[in-house]
Scaffold this motif. Structure first.
Motif, PDB file in Angstrom:
ATOM      1  N   ILE A  59      25.933 -22.038  29.699  1.00  0.00           N
ATOM      2  CA  ILE A  59      25.288 -21.251  30.751  1.00  0.00           C
ATOM      3  C   ILE A  59      24.373 -22.136  31.593  1.00  0.00           C
ATOM      4  O   ILE A  59      24.313 -22.011  32.821  1.00  0.00           O
ATOM      5  CB  ILE A  59      24.492 -20.073  30.147  1.00  0.00           C
ATOM      6  N   SER A  70      25.014 -22.642  35.597  1.00  0.00           N
ATOM      7  CA  SER A  70      24.031 -22.302  36.632  1.00  0.00           C
ATOM      8  C   SER A  70      23.650 -23.522  37.458  1.00  0.00           C
ATOM      9  O   SER A  70      23.312 -23.414  38.641  1.00  0.00           O
ATOM     10  CB  SER A  70      22.774 -21.682  35.997  1.00  0.00           C
ATOM     11  N   THR A 111      15.485 -18.687  35.435  1.00  0.00           N
ATOM     12  CA  THR A 111      16.522 -17.842  36.037  1.00  0.00           C
ATOM     13  C   THR A 111      15.909 -16.615  36.703  1.00  0.00           C
ATOM     14  O   THR A 111      16.301 -16.239  37.820  1.00  0.00           O
ATOM     15  CB  THR A 111      17.533 -17.413  34.953  1.00  0.00           C
ATOM     16  N   GLN A 154      14.156 -24.363  34.978  1.00  0.00           N
ATOM     17  CA  GLN A 154      15.494 -24.360  34.382  1.00  0.00           C
ATOM     18  C   GLN A 154      15.859 -25.734  33.824  1.00  0.00           C
ATOM     19  O   GLN A 154      16.450 -25.833  32.738  1.00  0.00           O
ATOM     20  CB  GLN A 154      16.534 -23.959  35.425  1.00  0.00           C
ATOM     21  N   SER A 174      31.031 -18.850  41.565  1.00  0.00           N
ATOM     22  CA  SER A 174      29.872 -18.671  42.451  1.00  0.00           C
ATOM     23  C   SER A 174      30.309 -18.411  43.883  1.00  0.00           C
ATOM     24  O   SER A 174      29.667 -17.659  44.607  1.00  0.00           O
ATOM     25  CB  SER A 174      28.957 -19.895  42.395  1.00  0.00           C
ATOM     26  N   CYS A 206      23.817 -14.798  35.183  1.00  0.00           N
ATOM     27  CA  CYS A 206      23.477 -15.687  34.057  1.00  0.00           C
ATOM     28  C   CYS A 206      22.446 -15.076  33.111  1.00  0.00           C
ATOM     29  O   CYS A 206      22.449 -15.371  31.903  1.00  0.00           O
ATOM     30  CB  CYS A 206      22.944 -17.017  34.584  1.00  0.00           C
ATOM     31  N   LEU A 242      22.056 -15.456  28.951  1.00  0.00           N
ATOM     32  CA  LEU A 242      20.984 -16.255  28.349  1.00  0.00           C
ATOM     33  C   LEU A 242      20.201 -15.443  27.315  1.00  0.00           C
ATOM     34  O   LEU A 242      19.848 -15.955  26.244  1.00  0.00           O
ATOM     35  CB  LEU A 242      20.038 -16.758  29.445  1.00  0.00           C
TER      36      LEU A 242
END
Length: 479
Positions: free
Chosen positions: A30, A34, A98, A117, A163, A179, A183
């Motif tokens: 993940i 991202s 996020t 992040q 995306s 996402c 997570l």
């Protein structure tokens, strides 16, 4: 003595490696998704926040900069904090970043979110490598590192395609909202199944080493990232000053580490020949991967004039095949060793990089799909076998240092590969434009194609050097 050995064996039997690996790989997937998924939304972010391309690039540069500073320090963190603590901290940072990114009202806030992040990813990637080395025996590491390769390569592969679809259907914020639940699930899954497997020794913290490391690795990444803005950027103070400071910082950092009894990052890992050779091959392969990931989207959109979503679809098969191949090459590595994989792998990547240096505005999308897929089959044959064989040579107490060095140099390889590739491409464009007919509407596409051709020659040279190095690799026999 016998009692201690029996206790250690009992603890090893109580460890459940598969759930641990699943938890840590999902989190890494993940995080990497991202990271690459946002690239397709750059134009939308530029429009929403009224910024230019040089500003939006900081969403990538800032991310790489944090990784370049944090990952070398991870060797120290792995010896100070438990596996569960580091895993939980990495997911908390990822979740927080996020949420902040999804709610960002301006560019400054989303940049801060990317830094948060990056801290999560910077903690998780070295942890993943270290945990796999600890919980899996050497004869199974190739297969597991192959699964790790599937995670590492599939996430960036599906990122741009998915995306692109999300941005076209909703907005760039939706990438983060997609996402977030994943997570949170990973965090909860880890709380249930993650176990403490590393040994906490709490070595002394040397502040000067941390400062020199941050200046050294951070300066190198920052300098090369700035150089990636164009062919004329190499002589600018924003490039030269960080690079010079970075080199000086790395030299002083290295000298200090060799003089310390308990170094922050034990550079004695370079005394193990197969680790050094494996590291060099991974470094060159990473430069190749980053070069391709920069060049092909620009070529597809700027030369073949297809949409971002269509470009993502063209690149998707190569990424998926690479992900599928990684576990296969992992099992082949366990059975036959690295030499019969990395040498053919570099032959494939060198040949395909050369073929890519001959693309034109008339090259078909099908040809690009086939060439890209074959290229990443070669990459799958190189990355995990070279990395696993090198790490296998290290004694157990060197695992945190080996993982940190391997991950740090991959970030530096990414920064160098991106900077050199973009510079060569821009230089080729400028030379063509200086002699071309500016009134011809096809000139821009042709100029970009010439630049891409030149840049792929650099990728071909990097791959050819890797091929030479590959002939020196030997299988590490672990007693």
């Amino acid at each position: 003595m016998e009692t201690n050995r029996q206790t250690q064996q009992t603890k090893q039997q109580q460890i459940k490696p598969i759930p641990i690996a699943i938890a840590i790989m999902i989190g890494s997937f993940i995080g990497l998704f991202s990271e690459t998924a946002l690239n397709m939304a750059f134009t939308n972010i530029m429009e929403d926040f009224h910024i230019d391309a040089s500003a939006v690039q900081w969403l990538t540069t800032g991310y790489l900069l944090v990784l370049g500073i944090l990952v070398p320090i991870s060797a120290l963190l792995l010896q100070w904090f438990s596996t569960r603590q580091l895993f939980s901290a990495s997911l908390i940072f990822s979740i927080a970043g996020t949420v902040v990114a999804a709610l960002s009202p301006n560019f400054e806030i989303i940049l801060i979110a990317r830094v948060i992040q990056a801290i999560g990813t910077g903690l998780l990637l070295p942890l993943m490598t270290n945990v796999i080395l600890i919980v899996f025996p050497p004869e199974k590491r190739g297969t597991i590192m192959g699964m790790m390769g599937l995670v590492i390569m599939c996430a960036p592969a599906i990122g741009p395609t998915l995306s692109g679809l999300i941005v076209d259907s909703f907005s760039w914020n939706a990438i983060f909202w997609v996402c977030l639940p994943l997570l949170i699930f990973t965090f909860c899954f880890g709380l249930v199944y993650m176990q403490n497997v590393s040994t906490i020794t709490k070595p002394g913290i040397d502040i000067l080493s941390i400062i020199l490391s941050s200046i050294g690795f951070g300066g190198i990444v920052f300098g090369f990232s700035n150089a990636g803005e164009g062919a004329g950027a190499w002589g600018e103070p924003g490039v030269l000053v960080p690079l010079i400071a970075g080199v000086i910082g790395l030299v002083l950092f290295s000298i200090r580490q060799f003089k310390m009894e308990q170094p922050m990052l034990n550079l004695r890992v370079f005394k193990f020949s197969m680790f050094t050779i494996g590291l060099l091959m991974v470094f060159l392969c990473m430069m190749l991967i980053l070069s391709v990931s920069i060049l092909l989207p620009m070529y597809l959109k700027g030369s073949l004039l297809i949409t971002a979503f269509a470009a993502g679809l063209v690149l998707l098969p190569g990424g998926i095949v690479n992900g599928i191949m990684s576990p296969i090459t992992g099992r082949l590595f366990d059975k036959y060793g690295p030499k019969y994989l990395v040498i053919p792998g570099f032959v494939i990547t060198t040949l395909l990089a050369y073929l890519f240096s001959n693309v034109s505005t008339e090259t078909s999308q099908l040809t690009i799909i086939i060439m890209h897929t074959c290229l990443f089959i070669g990459v799958a044959m190189i990355m995990m076998p070279a990395q696993t064989n090198g790490l296998n040579q290290l004694p157990r107490h060197f695992y945190p240092d080996g993982a940190a060095v391997m991950n740090t140099l991959q970030q530096i390889a990414g920064a160098i590969g991106t900077a050199v590739t973009v510079s060569i491409m821009a230089s080729g464009q400028e030379r063509y434009m200086a002699t071309a007919d500016a009134t011809n509407p096809q000139v821009l596409s042709e100029a970009l194609t010439i630049g891409v051709q030149n840049a792929f020659l650099f990728a071909c040279i990097a791959s050819a050097i890797g091929l030479v190095v590959a002939f020196f690799i030997k299988r590490v026999e672990i007693k």
